[in-house]
Scaffold this active site. Structure first.
Site, PDB file in Angstrom:
ATOM      1  N   TYR A 184      -1.177  -1.860   4.287  1.00 38.20           N
ATOM      2  CA  TYR A 184      -0.971  -1.044   3.097  1.00 38.20           C
ATOM      3  C   TYR A 184      -0.548  -2.012   2.000  1.00 38.20           C
ATOM      4  O   TYR A 184       0.423  -2.762   2.184  1.00 38.20           O
ATOM      5  CB  TYR A 184       0.143  -0.014   3.307  1.00 38.20           C
ATOM      6  CG  TYR A 184      -0.296   1.204   4.078  1.00 38.20           C
ATOM      7  CD1 TYR A 184      -1.230   2.087   3.549  1.00 38.20           C
ATOM      8  CD2 TYR A 184       0.240   1.476   5.326  1.00 38.20           C
ATOM      9  CE1 TYR A 184      -1.628   3.211   4.258  1.00 38.20           C
ATOM     10  CE2 TYR A 184      -0.147   2.602   6.045  1.00 38.20           C
ATOM     11  CZ  TYR A 184      -1.088   3.465   5.503  1.00 38.20           C
ATOM     12  OH  TYR A 184      -1.467   4.582   6.198  1.00 38.20           O
ATOM     13  N   ASP A 228      -7.929   4.119   1.338  1.00 38.78           N
ATOM     14  CA  ASP A 228      -8.014   5.573   1.105  1.00 38.78           C
ATOM     15  C   ASP A 228      -6.648   6.204   0.918  1.00 38.78           C
ATOM     16  O   ASP A 228      -6.521   7.422   1.009  1.00 38.78           O
ATOM     17  CB  ASP A 228      -8.754   6.255   2.262  1.00 38.78           C
ATOM     18  CG  ASP A 228      -8.060   6.045   3.607  1.00 38.78           C
ATOM     19  OD1 ASP A 228      -6.963   5.466   3.632  1.00 38.78           O
ATOM     20  OD2 ASP A 228      -8.634   6.469   4.624  1.00 38.78           O
ATOM     21  N   HIS A 261      -9.001   8.760   7.297  1.00 35.69           N
ATOM     22  CA  HIS A 261      -7.578   8.615   7.611  1.00 35.69           C
ATOM     23  C   HIS A 261      -7.119   9.728   8.557  1.00 35.69           C
ATOM     24  O   HIS A 261      -6.032  10.306   8.396  1.00 35.69           O
ATOM     25  CB  HIS A 261      -6.764   8.652   6.312  1.00 35.69           C
ATOM     26  CG  HIS A 261      -5.508   7.845   6.357  1.00 35.69           C
ATOM     27  ND1 HIS A 261      -5.333   6.715   5.586  1.00 35.69           N
ATOM     28  CD2 HIS A 261      -4.368   7.966   7.079  1.00 35.69           C
ATOM     29  CE1 HIS A 261      -4.130   6.204   5.812  1.00 35.69           C
ATOM     30  NE2 HIS A 261      -3.528   6.942   6.718  1.00 35.69           N
TER      31      HIS A 261
END
Lengths: 491, 491, 491, 491
Positions: free
Chosen positions: C233, C261, C350
């Site tokens: 991330y 995403d 996700h």
């Protein structure tokens, strides 16, 4: 005139070889007639030595007994000898007393719901059943949900006129009462109740071959100016058929609707199973398939399975009534009908009671109209449709697709069974109210304003079916919930 | 000024011929007015000789009683003579005390769930009901599930701006509060609660013709700079209509939304049935169809069914407010609207309350945008849409298809009914939060970035319907199971 | 070194202004840190004056506390003063003892079922939840049922070889363990359990940024020759990001999977509601929307929403790991990725946790492959896919469509949570067994034999949705029944 | 000849190293044979030291024990020493006594329903199970509901002739009894019951390789002129295969049906789980995946997974029986089969027991017929089909699509299991009755009259699947109700 016969005397003749029964106060020896009974031996044998009136009544017009040879009539029963039967306190009668007021009926489903509770289970099974898995029965209703409306606005719809003409007869609504059998299963007076309601409301009634009431009874019940049609099952014995047609015509029938989708009546398992249950106590050994086939097959063995296109000419030769073929389900047959010169057709699958996985009437209508238009024959005859019509919007959709009128069957039976003539009349009012609202909201003040582009048929022929279910993933998935369902305690 | 009238005196005038009622402390003789009451005779007769305030209030703006001829006013009630009524301990009040805290509301469905428990059943029936089988009502929600998203990634979405303009007015969200009737059924203060919440959040409120509050009350409740629109049901008496329009304009309304999909209000059977239940004890004989038609029809008999395209010019002549036609459902009518020179249209099926099996607003929007684009008119007017919007993603989808803004109706009523102004404001926050997340995850930092190819419309017009069910094969199929559901004992 | 601090002393510092907590035996003064805590003020305040170890542990790698400024460390707790807490006898522990033997697990759903019963409700909510209405979550699974297989016969399938390579690394199965967060919610040891199982079975593990274990812990747990990737991330502070990447690379990570995403984590209402329930007693006044947003938002506030295509070059400049973009959902973005020169993409939504009504991974894969082929770029990078894979046939379908490999996430967590490392290994065996059967029955002895024409994609993009339900007709329809269900008594 | 052996003596040999069992009164030492047992070690070990006859019987033809090496035969058991076992009073036997009369069976589902109650759970699991999630199993039935009929009217259908020929043999119905395994699980006499019923009704029976009865037993049970076919699982040891083929041919088998869709038997989890439950008490440690795989895998380990197109020539060289390939599922393989010069193919997915999400037989048939027609090969071989056929209309649909005949499997097993030979014969009668009705109502008096345009295949290949469910909106929606369901009290 013979003296009166005592019930005790009748009771002795209770075997296959010696079989007397009482019908409407008269005693008949049916020993020899047993083998010719269209409904088979068993139903009569069950009444041997007893008063058969109650069993006889819903299935036969009252005058049918007059057609028995005179020598079978043994005389009148001595009414003082009849056993006093306590009226069986069925769930039916208690349900009747508890049923909601007529004013609580807001749509045709409401009548059906009450009828399901008040009808005798055998009657409910006969009226409500469909062929095999009842997929077509359900599809007749479900298909309407695949047609969606495209309403127009800012059209003056102050005055709505739902009137049209059927075979030249004016009708205030584009709806008629189609033929259904065994009306006395639902109401002690049978189909004449429909006749009277039709008279009050100006609708056309199609008189059935297999009604509990005879054509004469139905014709007698009509009022000045009331129009009736006659529905015909063609008998293997054409002289019988001719007699029926001429009788109907002489009683004023204004249209001959020949049923062409029933060379044999379909397998209705609910009906078959109900019959079986009733008979079960007397079953001692495995039956053959042919037994216990329900009311439908019991009353229909006379229907001629050899009826063919070549027979149409003969019908034309013996009547001046306009001929309509009832039960067309393909574009090809619609074109053949037009070429055979009939006045009309009814696109119908017989209420889903004949061939399972046959398409709904409304879906077949689309194919029929396309085929007729392609052949330049769409104005050569009038196209009617039936099957699953319950809402004003259903009727509107059929009209937009090109139908001249719509037949309803079971809804009238349910209304009649639950509330008699008042029920039927209220159902007419409700349908008229629903259709008027739809026409107003669609921007179509008259039938002529209803146009094909107002209905979206894209998915009418979609039959995606029920996909197989995947159980495992559902076993562990917890659907979302909302707060407050059980009060604050859930939080 | 007359002396006070005692409750005992009023109670004597309790018949159709002699009918007094108390409203907000004043006594009126409605004997002569009965026949002119738009809602019919019955609702007033039920209050004859009694205090009608509670029944009157949610259905009429407070000042409506002032429009009665002065001679009908008999004087003020002597309050000391009024019976002390124990506040009925309804399930409503106990549910209210048990309801979850506002912070437990995470989406619009949560408010609906609480409202269902806290609203009076009659109010719930009026708010939640749809036309006929409620297929369009449900479809308004279901249609969004046939539109799937195509998100883009690696776009800088640090700052999300959801602002846009409606008819030239800036709004922080592409959402407005559409007109809904009878707000006092849900909250004792009625629509002004929505006015105040809109003022706090900067949203535009569309004031209803049939609100429980009057236009004046709603206009009085607004804050500096707050924008309101006016929704119009056109009265058969155009002078009444003109007065309404001029009044709204004088009170600052910035848009005139003329409802064109309701020449007659639809059949809402839940609403009708609820009414019927209330009235049932007094029903002695079968009713006609026309009675007990629910709140919807009771309040709407004045609506003019003859309204037509040719009337648009007249509206333009009497107001400078931009005119928007509310209730367009076809591409053809959208083009006609653009050609009629109106400022906008609302693609809407009236919340599924008018014509059943009419398409969802979102589906009709696709046809409307295509038709406008084909005619080169998509920039000639603003296109709004309503019906079933509940999620931020629903709003996003409409914008991607070309709508300028989205109207919500019931969700505000449910939030207001369950938590008052706080509830409405939290609902605004929740919708804003949802929409912001969607815009961020779609890669669209501003409304202008939202593009048609981001929504997949392939199946939007799919209406496969519910296929008929096959019961027999399901009767014997045993779905697979997982271990551990009942603990190890299952193994 | 300070003397030991007593629990009584810590307990005094229990307010927002003066907030001490105990973590792993040390005492910290977090009063100043409160405002900077990525998970918000509340979770810490709930622990003020108490031992926070249990709450801290699943959400943070153990070494995270070392990153606090040294002056906040007040010293070690005096363990003799700690209250003796009775281990709460949760339903979890009793469920654990009653769970079925591992050998009763026959597929991945079985593990999920056991995990649902043995996990703490909060952990279950975090692992199992999806965005908004969870339509995409469910769709990830459902989409596979719209792909049907076309098997070939009479091919020699004696030897099945399921091996392939991922980014140049050999793998015995075309499957990897994708990154998932907060492993200690399911197992006290967290993600290292997956590392060990992957080592035993030769699978590649993708190490998560938000794991309960640190990259070091996971790297320490690997065996000779075992391959790991690192999921990233991107932090708003790029120096933090760079440190993370360099650390992973130095510990041998063989691939950098950048999540694209999730500029913001999605709304997972199950997770939000669970959090809310826990906190409810302390709620005194209506909360703002921003509070109680579940575990997902609590751990993710650092993620940079401004990440864009232009940042890819920077990543390439600081690492030699091949770069893969995780979370591509459109053909256009796949082409952009190929043009940006990355080594691969993961087509993913996700796990249905971000944007509701985004398409399933498997459906987006079809669009992605088509777009890459159309641009001549399908061999320019490796395409992976995840989302809802549960069966060997699911994996086969993705390979036939062109994916090089398939990521699974939740299934490993469920297996680990219910049976630890043994569970994860058995799940590998089960998936291998299922895939081997499918490859044998499809006539494809090796991965290279799997061809596009073996999967029927015609309806993959069908989203007919749930059609509105028609209640009335169902109310009176009686489905057919079979005899014998209740024994002979039913007849 | 050895003297009799006492049960006490046998009981001592109850370990893996020293394992004796009793089968049909003889004692065998299976210690050395254990490792070669196709069904694995465990099933035999469970019987060590005991009478294994009951466990052995349904799974093996009686003469299979003769194939054991002579030296393993230790002698005959002394029957006086056998323990007297109380026949376990299972739910099965009580269900059998309570089952409805045979005459209450109206369709094939009725037999299935009774069988589900009367079969031993293990037998029900083996017969009824399908592969993995059982989607193909269910789809085999569901697919027929996506084919709708277009009936023709006014055709003379007085005489219906359902006769046709299969591989040159006349058959009164276009239906045969396909091969199914382990008949003694359902009936103590096993497959010979089907042989006798087929003999009575003139149907062709396909004898299975894995029957509980041997080919000799089935051949012995046939009557003069009765035709049988032989279904072959190809053994890895081709000499065994050749012996089987020659034996079947010598006993008069008129067709060789080689199963090509089962290089390995599928994963049937119901079957696996049932096995597991039975074995559970002895499970002490986590099992490997390979254990407890249900009856299907236990009996099938000998099947050769290397069978390929190149082997067809060899089969032709060793038999004069026409060769039919059973298990074709694609157009390409159908064309390959025709080019390989076989006499026919059976389009089949093995009753949904092999590869989940493989298409239904009826859907694959459409592709197969199209491919054969495109290659000009549709008259080069006969095409049969099986999988989910339950109704006369199912059979009609296959014929209209081009199949020569239809195989049914499970329905005969269910009829046999519940009512023995009488049951099987009644099922033949019911299917004949259903098909006759369909042919009459379709306007097709003979098989030759059945034409492709009578079936609507538009949606046969539709696999929309189960769309994700939206829970929240359903939580608050109240479906419409009808009056009268709970009596008048509901109003």
């Amino acid at each position: 005139m013979p003296s009166l016969i005592s019930y005790q005397e009748v009771a002795k003749h209770n075997s296959r070889e010696d079989c007397w029964v009482i019908i409407h106060g008269n005693v008949y020896d049916l020993s020899q007639f047993l083998a010719q009974h269209p409904g088979g031996v068993r139903p009569i044998l069950k009444q041997a030595g007893k008063d058969a009136t109650k069993a006889f009544e819903p299935i036969h017009p009252r005058n049918m007994v007059d057609q028995l040879p005179a020598h079978l009539h043994k005389g009148a029963i001595d009414p003082t000898t009849l056993p006093v039967l306590a009226e069986s306190s069925t769930s039916t009668s208690s349900a009747l007393s508890a049923k909601p007021p007529l004013s609580a009926m807001f749509n045709s489903f409401d009548f059906e719901s009450v009828a399901r509770q008040t009808l005798h289970p055998e009657a409910w099974a006969y009226y409500s059943s469909g062929a095999d898995d009842e997929l077509t029965l359900q599809e007749n209703h479900a298909a309407f949900h695949r047609i969606w409306l495209r309403p127009r606005v800012l059209v003056n719809v102050k005055n709505i006129d739902m009137g049209t003409t059927f075979l030249g007869t004016k009708t205030p609504l584009p709806v008629y009462i189609t033929a259904t059998a065994l009306g006395k299963l639902g109401h002690p007076e049978g189909e004449v109740v429909l006749t009277r309601a039709a008279g009050r409301k100006g609708l056309i009634q199609m008189m059935p071959t297999l009604g509990s009431c005879s054509v004469d009874e139905m014709a007698d019940a009509k009022v000045e100016g009331q129009t009736q049609w006659f529905q015909l099952y063609v008998n293997g014995d054409r002289s019988v058929t001719e007699k029926l047609i001429r009788r109907a015509e002489s009683r004023g029938a204004a249209g001959l609707f020949i049923t062409v989708d029933a060379p044999q009546l379909g397998r209705r398992e609910k009906d078959m199973r109900t019959k079986f249950v009733d008979d079960a106590p007397s079953v001692q050994s495995p039956d053959s398939v042919q037994r216990s086939q329900g009311a439908a097959r019991a009353i229909s063995t006379f229907i001629d399975p050899s009826l063919a296109w070549s027979d149409i000419a003969w019908f034309k030769s013996i009547t001046r009534m306009p001929i309509v073929l009832k039960g067309i389900q393909s574009g090809d047959d619609a074109v053949l009908a037009a070429r055979a010169g009939v006045a009309g057709i009814v696109v119908s699958n017989h209420g889903g009671r004949q061939l399972d996985t046959a398409r709904s009437g409304i879906e077949a209508l689309a194919e029929v109209m396309n085929a007729l238009r392609a052949a330049g024959l769409d104005r050569a005859l009038e196209v009617y449709v039936d099957g699953g019509f319950r809402r004003g919007s259903d009727i509107f959709k059929a009209l937009a697709m090109g139908a001249r009128g719509v037949g309803l069957g079971r809804p009238w039976l349910y209304a009649m069974s639950s509330y008699g003539q008042d029920g039927v009349e209220r159902l007419v009012d409700l349908l008229a109210d629903e259709l008027a609202v739809v026409m107003r909201l669609m921007g179509t003040p008259t039938i002529a304003d209803i146009r094909p582009e107002m209905v979206i048929l894209k998915d009418l022929a979609s039959h995606a079916g029920q996909p197989p279910r995947d159980a495992l993933s559902k076993r562990t998935y917890e659907p979302l919930d909302v707060p407050g369902r059980g009060g604050a305690s859930k939080l």
